[in-house]
Design a protein around this motif. Structure first.
Motif, short mmCIF file in Angstrom:
data_model
loop_
_atom_site.label_atom_id
_atom_site.label_comp_id
_atom_site.label_asym_id
_atom_site.label_seq_id
_atom_site.Cartn_x
_atom_site.Cartn_y
_atom_site.Cartn_z
N LYS A 127 -15.79 -29.67 -77.39
CA LYS A 127 -17.32 -30.20 -77.14
C LYS A 127 -17.08 -30.92 -76.22
CE LYS A 127 -20.06 -27.10 -80.42
NZ LYS A 127 -20.75 -27.85 -81.93
N ALA A 128 -15.96 -32.20 -76.27
CA ALA A 128 -15.96 -32.89 -75.30
C ALA A 128 -15.99 -32.69 -73.75
CB ALA A 128 -14.41 -33.98 -75.51
N TYR A 129 -15.64 -31.85 -73.42
CA TYR A 129 -15.35 -31.32 -72.69
C TYR A 129 -16.65 -30.17 -71.57
CZ TYR A 129 -10.74 -33.34 -72.43
OH TYR A 129 -9.64 -34.37 -72.86
N ILE A 130 -16.93 -29.65 -72.74
CA ILE A 130 -17.85 -28.50 -72.30
C ILE A 130 -19.16 -28.32 -73.04
CG2 ILE A 130 -18.47 -25.95 -72.43
CD1 ILE A 130 -16.48 -26.50 -70.85
N CYS A 180 -14.38 -22.19 -67.43
CA CYS A 180 -15.67 -22.67 -66.99
C CYS A 180 -15.82 -23.48 -65.40
CB CYS A 180 -15.64 -23.29 -68.36
SG CYS A 180 -16.16 -22.22 -70.02
N ALA A 181 -14.77 -23.94 -65.30
CA ALA A 181 -14.79 -24.88 -64.07
C ALA A 181 -15.18 -23.76 -62.80
CB ALA A 181 -13.54 -25.70 -63.94
N ASN A 214 -23.24 -27.74 -73.37
CA ASN A 214 -24.42 -26.47 -73.12
C ASN A 214 -23.67 -25.05 -73.26
OD1 ASN A 214 -26.14 -28.71 -73.36
ND2 ASN A 214 -26.19 -29.02 -71.00
N ILE A 215 -22.53 -24.95 -73.73
CA ILE A 215 -22.06 -23.01 -73.98
C ILE A 215 -21.90 -22.95 -74.90
CG2 ILE A 215 -20.67 -21.69 -72.78
CD1 ILE A 215 -19.96 -22.65 -70.26
N PRO A 216 -22.14 -22.46 -76.02
CA PRO A 216 -22.63 -21.65 -76.79
C PRO A 216 -21.20 -21.30 -77.36
CG PRO A 216 -24.77 -20.62 -76.14
CD PRO A 216 -23.41 -21.42 -74.63
N ILE A 217 -20.35 -21.70 -78.42
CA ILE A 217 -19.32 -21.79 -79.10
C ILE A 217 -19.23 -20.51 -79.91
CG2 ILE A 217 -17.03 -22.00 -79.41
CD1 ILE A 217 -17.77 -24.71 -77.86
N HIS A 218 -18.74 -19.32 -79.85
CA HIS A 218 -18.52 -18.45 -81.34
C HIS A 218 -17.64 -18.05 -81.50
CE1 HIS A 218 -22.50 -17.32 -80.02
NE2 HIS A 218 -22.22 -17.49 -78.25
N THR A 219 -16.95 -17.79 -83.24
CA THR A 219 -16.63 -17.68 -83.89
C THR A 219 -15.76 -16.13 -84.05
OG1 THR A 219 -15.67 -20.04 -84.79
CG2 THR A 219 -14.56 -17.96 -85.61
N ALA A 220 -14.94 -15.45 -83.34
CA ALA A 220 -14.60 -14.39 -83.91
C ALA A 220 -13.85 -13.36 -84.75
CB ALA A 220 -14.14 -13.62 -82.86
N GLU A 221 -14.59 -12.58 -85.55
CA GLU A 221 -14.12 -12.09 -87.22
C GLU A 221 -12.46 -11.56 -86.54
OE1 GLU A 221 -16.83 -9.85 -89.47
OE2 GLU A 221 -18.52 -11.31 -89.43
N THR A 222 -12.73 -11.20 -85.83
CA THR A 222 -10.96 -10.47 -85.32
C THR A 222 -10.97 -10.83 -83.85
OG1 THR A 222 -11.92 -8.41 -85.03
CG2 THR A 222 -11.54 -8.64 -86.80
N ALA A 223 -9.81 -10.22 -83.56
CA ALA A 223 -9.47 -10.09 -82.29
C ALA A 223 -10.24 -8.63 -81.30
CB ALA A 223 -8.00 -9.75 -82.03
N GLN A 224 -10.57 -7.95 -81.96
CA GLN A 224 -11.00 -6.58 -81.96
C GLN A 224 -12.59 -7.41 -81.08
OE1 GLN A 224 -10.53 -2.69 -82.80
NE2 GLN A 224 -12.37 -2.24 -82.86
N ASP A 225 -12.75 -8.14 -82.28
CA ASP A 225 -14.09 -8.59 -81.74
C ASP A 225 -14.73 -9.28 -81.10
OD1 ASP A 225 -17.06 -8.80 -81.85
OD2 ASP A 225 -16.63 -10.65 -83.44
N LEU A 226 -13.59 -9.91 -80.52
CA LEU A 226 -13.91 -11.20 -79.57
C LEU A 226 -13.46 -10.18 -77.75
CD1 LEU A 226 -11.65 -14.32 -78.24
CD2 LEU A 226 -10.67 -12.80 -77.49
N GLY A 274 -4.90 -23.41 -80.21
CA GLY A 274 -3.68 -24.34 -79.77
C GLY A 274 -3.94 -25.42 -78.92
N TYR A 275 -3.02 -26.36 -78.61
CA TYR A 275 -3.58 -27.54 -77.16
C TYR A 275 -3.61 -26.90 -75.92
CZ TYR A 275 -2.02 -31.66 -74.90
OH TYR A 275 -2.18 -33.03 -74.08
N GLN A 276 -2.93 -25.87 -75.41
CA GLN A 276 -2.80 -25.29 -74.37
C GLN A 276 -4.14 -24.14 -73.95
OE1 GLN A 276 -2.94 -24.23 -70.29
NE2 GLN A 276 -0.59 -25.13 -70.95
N GLY A 277 -4.90 -23.91 -75.21
CA GLY A 277 -5.92 -23.13 -75.19
C GLY A 277 -7.22 -23.91 -74.42
N LEU A 278 -7.45 -25.36 -75.17
CA LEU A 278 -8.19 -26.31 -74.41
C LEU A 278 -8.63 -26.04 -73.06
CD1 LEU A 278 -10.16 -28.28 -76.23
CD2 LEU A 278 -8.16 -29.97 -74.99
N TYR A 279 -7.32 -25.95 -72.12
CA TYR A 279 -7.35 -26.01 -70.93
C TYR A 279 -7.68 -25.02 -70.39
CZ TYR A 279 -6.07 -31.43 -71.54
OH TYR A 279 -6.15 -32.70 -72.43
#
Length: 317
Positions: A167-170, A141-142, A172-184, A130-135
């Motif tokens: 991607k507007a802020y970050i 990363c900072a 050259n860092i790869p971003i992946h979608t995890a299949e499950t919370a356990q995978d993450l 959500g909105y909070q997760g972005l920051y």
């Protein structure tokens, strides 16, 4: 009175400025150099309205914040912050509390990572896009040398939009979608939860050794993001204020069930002021519910920077 909208606030203060502001707030908190009552909390059906006043030697103010978890077209958390001049009592600024809350809460996660993440931490995972997760991701990363980002959300349809914004802020860092919370969890050195879930969003599994978990979402007694397995195996939990013990289900439920004792909750202000040193051989957990002192010092920081660069709109009051 100076009015600062979202664009003004984002121009005035970088995430590094917000991290410095919350560190300053922790020092003020540890020195007990402020006045702050417990937040007033009201409900509208299943939604929340909170009033959060605070004062220090330099400033005073209050935040009105709403939390509507079912919002689809607007942020879940919205609000406004009023700053009062401590010299003459005039209302000197009105700030967009939605973005200010997101920035300062992101900065809380960033400060937690700065002090509690190991030097070897290279990956961060976020549950709750959500909105909070972005920051949260921007702040971590900072302060850490992140090489990979992992995302998981119960509603996967939200993730592509989140990635575009991130991607507007970050760069050259790869971003992946995890299949499950356990995978993450398996793939992340730093794990952030930013949801309003009433049931744990992290898996009941032996996956947390030597990792850093940052809990941002649960702020009411019925909300809970942490699983029993994580809590029962903790040496200590770092909390952003003493009030958190009475507010979040991630603290109240473990206390009630005997998974943790009050002695295991350590105010994070003691880490910032170097009175307590984290043990990096153990799992570290930071739990935030927020407090008005963070908003006050964050708002004052933004206001001062906005005045310096002539941002905002002067309004008659």
């Amino acid at each position: 009175m100076l009015f600062l909208n979202e664009k003004d606030i984002l121009k005035a203060a970088a995430i590094e400025d917000m991290i410095a502001a919350v560190e300053k707030a922790y020092v003020v908190y540890e020195d007990n150099d402020f006045q702050m009552h417990a937040r007033s909390h009201f409900t509208i059906q299943n939604n929340s309205v909170l009033f959060m006043p605070c004062s220090s030697d330099r400033a005073a103010g209050t935040k009105i914040v709403t939390v509507f978890p079912e919002n689809k077209d607007r942020p879940v958390t919205q609000g406004a912050v009023v700053l009062v001049d401590s010299k003459n009592g005039a209302v000197k600024a009105l700030l967009d509390g939605t973005v200010l809350t997101a920035l300062r809460t992101g900065a809380l996660g960033g400060a937690a990572a700065k002090f509690l993440a190991s030097d070897e931490a290279k990956s961060v995972g976020l549950i709750g896009t959500g909105y909070q997760g972005l920051y949260q991701i921007i702040a971590v990363c900072a302060v850490c040398k992140i090489q990979e980002i992992f995302l998981f959300n119960r509603s996967s349809s939200k993730i592509p939009h989140f990635i575009r914004n991130l991607k507007a802020y970050i760069k050259n860092i790869p971003i992946h979608t995890a299949e499950t919370a356990q995978d993450l969890v398996q793939k992340s050195d730093i794990i952030i939860t930013a949801t309003t879930s009433a049931t744990p969003v992290l898996p009941e599994a032996d996956l947390y050794q030597r990792k850093l978990i940052i809990g941002i979402g649960s702020y009411m007694p019925h909300m809970r993001e942490f699983p029993e397995h994580l809590l029962q195996n903790l040496k200590q939990m770092f909390i952003d204020s003493h009030d958190a013990v009475n507010e979040s289900g991630d603290i109240l439920i473990p206390l009630q069930k005997g998974w943790l004792s009050e002695a295991q909750f350590i105010p994070f202000s003691k880490v910032v002021t170097q009175k307590v040193k984290p043990d990096f051989t153990q799992t570290r957990v930071f739990k935030s519910t927020g407090m008005a002192l963070f908003d006050l010092i964050a708002a004052e920081t933004v206001y001062e920077k906005a005045v310096q660069v002539q941002l905002g709109q002067e309004l008659d009051f």
